[in-house]
Design a protein around this motif. Structure first.
Motif, mmCIF file in Angstrom:
data_model
loop_
_atom_site.group_PDB
_atom_site.id
_atom_site.type_symbol
_atom_site.label_atom_id
_atom_site.label_comp_id
_atom_site.label_asym_id
_atom_site.label_seq_id
_atom_site.Cartn_x
_atom_site.Cartn_y
_atom_site.Cartn_z
ATOM 1 N N UNK A 132 0.871 -1.174 0.000
ATOM 2 C CA UNK A 132 0.000 0.000 0.000
ATOM 3 C C UNK A 132 0.907 1.223 0.000
ATOM 4 N N UNK A 133 1.053 1.850 -1.167
ATOM 5 C CA UNK A 133 2.011 2.937 -1.332
ATOM 6 C C UNK A 133 1.276 4.260 -1.546
ATOM 7 N N UNK A 134 2.030 5.329 -1.520
ATOM 8 C CA UNK A 134 1.418 6.658 -1.657
ATOM 9 C C UNK A 134 1.021 6.962 -3.095
ATOM 10 N N UNK A 135 1.865 6.539 -4.040
ATOM 11 C CA UNK A 135 1.598 6.860 -5.439
ATOM 12 C C UNK A 135 2.443 5.957 -6.339
ATOM 13 N N UNK A 136 2.360 6.201 -7.632
ATOM 14 C CA UNK A 136 3.062 5.339 -8.594
ATOM 15 C C UNK A 136 4.583 5.433 -8.443
ATOM 16 N N UNK A 138 6.228 5.867 -5.590
ATOM 17 C CA UNK A 138 6.568 5.009 -4.445
ATOM 18 C C UNK A 138 6.451 3.543 -4.825
ATOM 19 N N UNK A 139 5.474 3.228 -5.672
ATOM 20 C CA UNK A 139 5.316 1.832 -6.088
ATOM 21 C C UNK A 139 6.515 1.379 -6.911
ATOM 22 N N UNK A 140 6.991 2.231 -7.786
ATOM 23 C CA UNK A 140 8.160 1.884 -8.599
ATOM 24 C C UNK A 140 9.370 1.592 -7.723
ATOM 25 N N UNK A 141 9.498 2.319 -6.606
ATOM 26 C CA UNK A 141 10.603 2.067 -5.686
ATOM 27 C C UNK A 141 10.427 0.747 -4.943
ATOM 28 N N UNK A 142 9.172 0.383 -4.667
ATOM 29 C CA UNK A 142 8.898 -0.872 -3.960
ATOM 30 C C UNK A 142 9.013 -2.086 -4.861
ATOM 31 N N UNK A 143 8.775 -1.920 -6.129
ATOM 32 C CA UNK A 143 8.626 -3.034 -7.074
ATOM 33 C C UNK A 143 9.768 -4.051 -7.037
ATOM 34 N N UNK A 194 -5.095 1.284 -7.530
ATOM 35 C CA UNK A 194 -5.090 2.518 -8.306
ATOM 36 C C UNK A 194 -3.818 3.314 -8.078
ATOM 37 N N UNK A 195 -3.347 3.353 -6.839
ATOM 38 C CA UNK A 195 -2.156 4.145 -6.510
ATOM 39 C C UNK A 195 -0.875 3.577 -7.113
ATOM 40 N N UNK A 196 -0.907 2.319 -7.554
ATOM 41 C CA UNK A 196 0.279 1.766 -8.219
ATOM 42 C C UNK A 196 0.500 2.395 -9.586
ATOM 43 N N UNK A 197 -0.578 2.987 -10.135
ATOM 44 C CA UNK A 197 -0.497 3.526 -11.485
ATOM 45 C C UNK A 197 -0.844 2.511 -12.556
ATOM 46 N N UNK A 198 -1.278 1.308 -12.124
ATOM 47 C CA UNK A 198 -1.610 0.235 -13.065
ATOM 48 C C UNK A 198 -3.072 -0.195 -12.896
ATOM 49 N N UNK A 199 -3.595 -0.842 -13.937
ATOM 50 C CA UNK A 199 -4.849 -1.568 -13.800
ATOM 51 C C UNK A 199 -4.525 -2.965 -13.293
ATOM 52 N N UNK A 203 -0.921 -4.469 -13.975
ATOM 53 C CA UNK A 203 -0.169 -4.721 -12.750
ATOM 54 C C UNK A 203 0.515 -6.079 -12.805
ATOM 55 N N UNK A 204 -0.200 -7.093 -13.266
ATOM 56 C CA UNK A 204 0.373 -8.437 -13.366
ATOM 57 C C UNK A 204 1.586 -8.437 -14.288
ATOM 58 N N UNK A 205 1.489 -7.697 -15.382
ATOM 59 C CA UNK A 205 2.601 -7.621 -16.327
ATOM 60 C C UNK A 205 3.798 -6.934 -15.684
ATOM 61 N N UNK A 206 3.548 -5.868 -14.925
ATOM 62 C CA UNK A 206 4.639 -5.147 -14.259
ATOM 63 C C UNK A 206 5.328 -6.014 -13.222
ATOM 64 N N UNK A 207 4.558 -6.785 -12.473
ATOM 65 C CA UNK A 207 5.134 -7.679 -11.471
ATOM 66 C C UNK A 207 5.976 -8.762 -12.135
#
Length: 516
Positions: A132-136, A138-143, A194-199, A203-207
């Motif tokens: 659960x991140x703040x925005x896209x 932050x998600x990129x940093x967590x990925x 939604x906050x990941x910036x993906x649908x 999202x599955x593709x990004x992971x």
């Protein structure tokens, strides 16, 4: 003399009406008798659902089921064919083994989703919950944290009990509290994605690109507003769906930093582009062979189970109705067709292709009756916005036994809504297609698109009633001396814009799909 001729003419009409009524009563009684005393429904259900199984478009099981259906029709003396309309991604399911190996040994109930890629060998790894991140950003940093781990992308289920249990046994305050927690959890999880910036799909593709070992979902956690995941979007790592109870277990262990590890082994085969088809059965009309009455149900299913109520029951209803009609009404006035559509689950593609390929049938369609929402008895029929639907359908329903008819609520003229099944492909082309809406039997929250959608969920008494209803409606529509008019009712306007309502427009079929 003029008065005598007039009286003679009126008397002739009355005698003709009496004769027609007597004929109708005879055929209807034969329909009921055949359906009641010689039902083939249990046998058909066993052969299709237990023997052949799921019918995912593009799979060998779909092909096998198609051959079974055409052969069955031919054995009843009904002309039948497979009508190719496009190609689809060929895929064959293999085994799915999922086990928790730490902190204890536990066999997990779950399966790979449709079109999940095969694995060369089992993989054991830790689970991790989507952050659960703040925005896209932050998600990129967590990925990078997902590398080598199985990522859980569904919310933690609030309760594994159906709402009926809560209503019967819980204190009202407890029930209300659970629903509030579920609503809040659903909204929070939707925002988390939604906050990941993906649908959900991207999202599955990004992971996968970030090196995840696999994707883990839970259908039920998506059942209250979060996008449902029915198919795999990954190309090299497995996507599996885990039953609510086991998903909750893994989620709690992971959330409490107990670092559970699971082993996943899935096998599947990519088969390239394979032809897909509709199954069309026909009883040729004698007086008006170029006018048509249609029975309709989609033949394909998802493949977590055997697709018993979605849409095996619709398929069986239409097959049984056709069998009965061929036996007791072998020379119909209008041509009777049955359409078993493929790729409904991917967007009504089979029926849309049929509408595109057969304008002559669509233009001369008297009525189409479609069933696609479970095993229950039919309880709703809408006029789909056709101005005169009530005049015709009400008249046809008069021939139906009261024990079946009195349970049906009608809505005339209705509106051309409910585009979730194949009748909508015809309505969008201004053709009279009608949905035979069934009693739920917990269809939407129990069997629909789940591994619980199996033979044992069928209620054969309801199915038999539906076959009787369908056969009688088709018979009455075939015999009706008048052609169904296509006048449209005035649709209610948009209260916000003041604009008049609009009828749906045809959408082209996706004829080469499944390779996204």
């Amino acid at each position: 003399m003029k008065n005598f001729n007039k009286l003679f003419f009126v008397a002739g009409i009355c005698m003709s009406s009496v004769s027609y009524a007597q004929t109708s009563n005879t055929v209807v009684s034969h329909i009921v008798k055949e359906a009641t005393e010689n039902s083939q429904l249990p046998t058909l259900a066993h052969e299709l659902l237990d023997g052949i199984g799921p019918r995912l478009v593009g799979t060998p099981q779909f092909d096998k089921a198609g051959k079974w259906a055409t052969d069955k029709y031919k054995s009843w003396g009904i002309t039948a064919r497979q009508e190719k309309w496009g190609d689809w991604r060929g895929w064959e399911r293999g085994i799915s083994h999922i086990d928790m190996v730490y902190p204890r040994i536990h066999s997990i109930e779950g399966t790979q989703l449709a079109w999940s890629p095969g694995m060369k060998k089992p993989v054991t790894a830790e689970t991790i919950i989507l952050a659960d991140v703040a925005d896209s950003t932050a998600f990129a940093k967590w990925l990078p944290a997902v590398k080598g781990k199985f990522v859980m992308i569904s919310m933690n289920p609030v309760s594994g009990r159906p709402d009926d249990n809560w209503k019967e046994f819980a204190l009202q305050g407890s029930f209300d509290k659970m629903k509030e927690e579920r609503t809040a959890g659903t909204e929070a999880w939707r925002n988390r994605i939604k906050k990941t910036g993906y649908t959900t799909k991207t999202l599955a593709v990004a992971l996968e690109k970030a090196g995840a070992a696999g994707i883990i979902t839970n259908y039920w956690s998506q059942g209250f507003g979060v996008d449902k995941i029915f198919a795999a979007y990954t190309k090299t790592i497995p996507t599996v769906d885990i039953a609510l109870e086991d998903y909750g277990l893994l989620y709690r262990l992971t959330e409490n930093n107990e670092k559970p590890r699971i082993t996943i082994q899935t096998e599947s085969k990519e088969l390239g582009a394979v032809p897909t088809f509709n199954i069309i059965g026909e009883i040729k009309g004698t007086e008006k062979p170029d006018e048509y009455v249609m029975l309709s149900a989609h033949f394909d299913s998802w493949d977590g189970a055997t697709g018993a109520t979605d849409n095996g029951t619709g398929t069986l209803t239409m097959m049984e109705a056709m069998r009965i009609l061929k036996k007791v009404y072998p020379k119909p006035k209008r041509t009777i067709l049955v359409g078993h559509w493929s790729s409904e689950e991917q967007g009504l593609n089979g029926s849309r292709a049929f509408v595109e390929d057969h304008p002559e049938i669509v233009a001369n369609l008297q009525a189409l009756f479609n069933q696609d929402n479970g095993t229950g008895r039919v309880v709703n029929i809408s006029g789909q916005g056709f101005a005169k639907a009530g005049d015709f359908i009400s008249k046809w329903l008069e021939a139906v036994p009261d024990t079946i008819r009195h349970q049906i609520k009608t809505n005339f003229p209705g509106s051309p809504g409910g585009g979730g099944s194949d009748f909508a492909s015809f309505v969008a082309a201004d053709a009279p297609g009608f949905s035979l809406g069934s009693n739920s039997w917990s269809y939407g929250n129990y069997t629909w698109h789940t591994n619980r959608d199996t033979y044992d969920k069928i209620v054969f008494d309801d199915l038999r009633s539906n076959a009787i209803l369908t056969a009688i409606l088709v018979y009455m529509a075939s015999e009706d001396p008048n052609k169904f008019p296509r006048d449209k009712a005035e649709l209610p306007g948009n209260s916000n814009t003041g604009q008049p309502g609009k009828w749906p427009q045809p959408v082209k079929a996706n004829r080469h799909g499944g390779f996204e």
